[in-house]
Design a protein around this motif. Structure first.
Motif, PDB file in Angstrom:
ATOM      1  N   ILE A 114     -11.086 -39.097 -14.824  1.00  0.00           N
ATOM      2  CA  ILE A 114     -10.518 -40.452 -14.865  1.00  0.00           C
ATOM      3  C   ILE A 114     -10.396 -40.933 -16.309  1.00  0.00           C
ATOM      4  CG2 ILE A 114     -10.878 -42.859 -14.193  1.00  0.00           C
ATOM      5  CD1 ILE A 114     -12.319 -41.777 -11.692  1.00  0.00           C
ATOM      6  N   ALA A 117      -7.414 -39.474 -18.051  1.00  0.00           N
ATOM      7  CA  ALA A 117      -6.145 -39.996 -17.523  1.00  0.00           C
ATOM      8  C   ALA A 117      -5.887 -41.450 -17.902  1.00  0.00           C
ATOM      9  CB  ALA A 117      -6.128 -39.849 -15.999  1.00  0.00           C
ATOM     10  N   LEU A 118      -6.940 -42.273 -17.957  1.00  0.00           N
ATOM     11  CA  LEU A 118      -6.715 -43.715 -18.053  1.00  0.00           C
ATOM     12  C   LEU A 118      -7.294 -44.390 -19.293  1.00  0.00           C
ATOM     13  CD1 LEU A 118      -7.462 -44.737 -14.346  1.00  0.00           C
ATOM     14  CD2 LEU A 118      -5.237 -44.298 -15.395  1.00  0.00           C
ATOM     15  N   ASP A 119      -8.106 -43.700 -20.085  1.00  0.00           N
ATOM     16  CA  ASP A 119      -8.812 -44.353 -21.174  1.00  0.00           C
ATOM     17  C   ASP A 119      -7.878 -45.103 -22.124  1.00  0.00           C
ATOM     18  OD1 ASP A 119     -11.132 -44.891 -22.886  1.00  0.00           O
ATOM     19  OD2 ASP A 119     -10.160 -43.514 -24.267  1.00  0.00           O
ATOM     20  N   LYS A 120      -6.844 -44.458 -22.601  1.00  0.00           N
ATOM     21  CA  LYS A 120      -5.950 -45.087 -23.583  1.00  0.00           C
ATOM     22  C   LYS A 120      -5.236 -46.296 -22.993  1.00  0.00           C
ATOM     23  CE  LYS A 120      -2.250 -44.120 -26.885  1.00  0.00           C
ATOM     24  NZ  LYS A 120      -1.348 -43.077 -27.438  1.00  0.00           N
ATOM     25  N   GLU A 121      -4.756 -46.163 -21.754  1.00  0.00           N
ATOM     26  CA  GLU A 121      -4.034 -47.271 -21.121  1.00  0.00           C
ATOM     27  C   GLU A 121      -4.942 -48.485 -20.926  1.00  0.00           C
ATOM     28  OE1 GLU A 121      -0.813 -47.800 -20.090  1.00  0.00           O
ATOM     29  OE2 GLU A 121      -0.402 -46.057 -21.339  1.00  0.00           O
ATOM     30  N   LEU A 122      -6.164 -48.230 -20.456  1.00  0.00           N
ATOM     31  CA  LEU A 122      -7.087 -49.334 -20.215  1.00  0.00           C
ATOM     32  C   LEU A 122      -7.494 -50.003 -21.521  1.00  0.00           C
ATOM     33  CD1 LEU A 122      -9.348 -47.733 -17.462  1.00  0.00           C
ATOM     34  CD2 LEU A 122      -7.662 -49.547 -17.157  1.00  0.00           C
ATOM     35  N   HIS A 125      -4.473 -52.183 -22.926  1.00  0.00           N
ATOM     36  CA  HIS A 125      -4.122 -53.390 -22.185  1.00  0.00           C
ATOM     37  C   HIS A 125      -5.299 -54.333 -21.955  1.00  0.00           C
ATOM     38  CE1 HIS A 125      -0.719 -50.675 -21.104  1.00  0.00           C
ATOM     39  NE2 HIS A 125      -0.048 -51.804 -21.204  1.00  0.00           N
TER      40      HIS A 125
END
Length: 307
Positions: A114, A117-122, A125
């Motif tokens: 997870i 997959a999501l660290d940069k996006e979270l 934003h």
């Protein structure tokens, strides 16, 4: 581009080393504190800024925190890693240490996938004061409510009272690991997977992992131990994964402050885990839940009004 001076780096290093292991969210505090101070702190320590030197520094501070955990639990890790290799070599999982080693691996996989997959996006934003304050408030309610409900139910610090106590000549740590080895595979995945919520700024990795452990019937001190053991490979891997950011030419100027701050982060983390492992033998999560509720609510109101 904004810089990072020694005072900023050392202050945030100490803060990060403590808040990473106390169940109050290091990421949330790393966002909120510079925003409260304002001025050059707000611009220097903005992880959402393009090519942010602050993010590169936090990478190094996280590696130092993980190394502090390795240093504190070094005897346990030698025993657990040795059991893992013997398990692979002998193609069996029989001893408590062998089982615990595989439980830690299984518990680490979900947050690793997870996170990639999501660290940069979270971070892009949500790495701002208002979301961090809101999630810190949520973190407080979750910790406080879970602590109250689980202690009021048949679960909680004595839920596994029938689990093995130390044998003659056996340390408390070995006995604790024998209790942890009794966890099921699904429980390990659930507890380890709970760490993924810490990708949200304001949600504490150790806090949410402990809550998941308490929900599975672990004692408070065992839930804390499992949370710290699970956190070690996750924090270290995340730091090493992002380490190339430190080699960027634009970050060369912050290496001195970043190293100084990271050393302090490691020292703070070592003494934090030393304190917390003793604290949770007799105390619970309630004070940390109250703190997060109060700090999160105040911060949310403050940054909403001054937005």
């Amino acid at each position: 581009m904004s810089g990072l001076n020694y005072f900023e780096a050392c202050s945030i290093g100490l803060l990060q080393g403590v808040t990473e292991l106390f169940p109050i969210s290091s990421l949330g505090h790393s966002i909120l504190v510079p925003a409260f101070i304002g001025g050059h702190w707000k611009t220097d320590l903005d992880m959402t800024a393009k090519d942010s030197p602050y993010l590169a520094f936090l990478v190094l501070a996280h590696v130092a925190t993980a190394l502090a955990l390795v240093a504190f639990f070094w005897r346990d890790w030698l025993r657990i890693v040795g059991a893992l290799f013997s398990s692979i070599r002998e193609r069996r999982v029989e001893t408590p240490d062998q089982r615990l080693a595989w439980l830690l691996i299984i518990g680490t996989i979900p947050v690793g996938l997870i996170g990639i997959a999501l660290d940069k996006e979270l971070r892009t934003h949500l790495g701002k004061p208002q979301p961090a304050a809101a999630f810190l408030l949520v973190n407080g309610f979750v910790i406080f409510a879970a602590n109250y409900l689980l202690k009021s139910s048949s679960k909680g610090r004595h839920a596994d009272a029938g689990a093995p106590e130390p044998r003659p000549g056996e340390s408390e740590d070995v006995a604790a690991d024998r209790r942890l080895s009794r966890l099921g595979w699904k429980s390990a995945v659930g507890i380890g997977g709970a760490q993924a919520f810490a990708l949200l700024p304001g949600i504490s990795r150790s806090g949410i992992t402990m809550v998941a452990g308490l929900a599975r019937g672990l004692r408070t001190e065992d839930a804390a131990r499992f949370a710290f053991l699970l956190a070690t490979p996750v924090i270290l891997a995340a730091g090493l994964f992002k380490a190339p950011e430190l080699t960027k030419p634009e970050n060369h100027g912050i290496l001195g402050p970043a190293i100084a701050g990271s050393l302090l982060a490691g020292v703070a983390a070592y003494f934090s885990v030393k304190f917390l492992t003793k604290y949770f033998e007799h105390r619970d999560l309630k004070p940390f839940g109250i703190y997060c509720i109060l700090a999160g609510a105040f911060s949310l109101v403050w940054f909403t009004v001054h937005h």
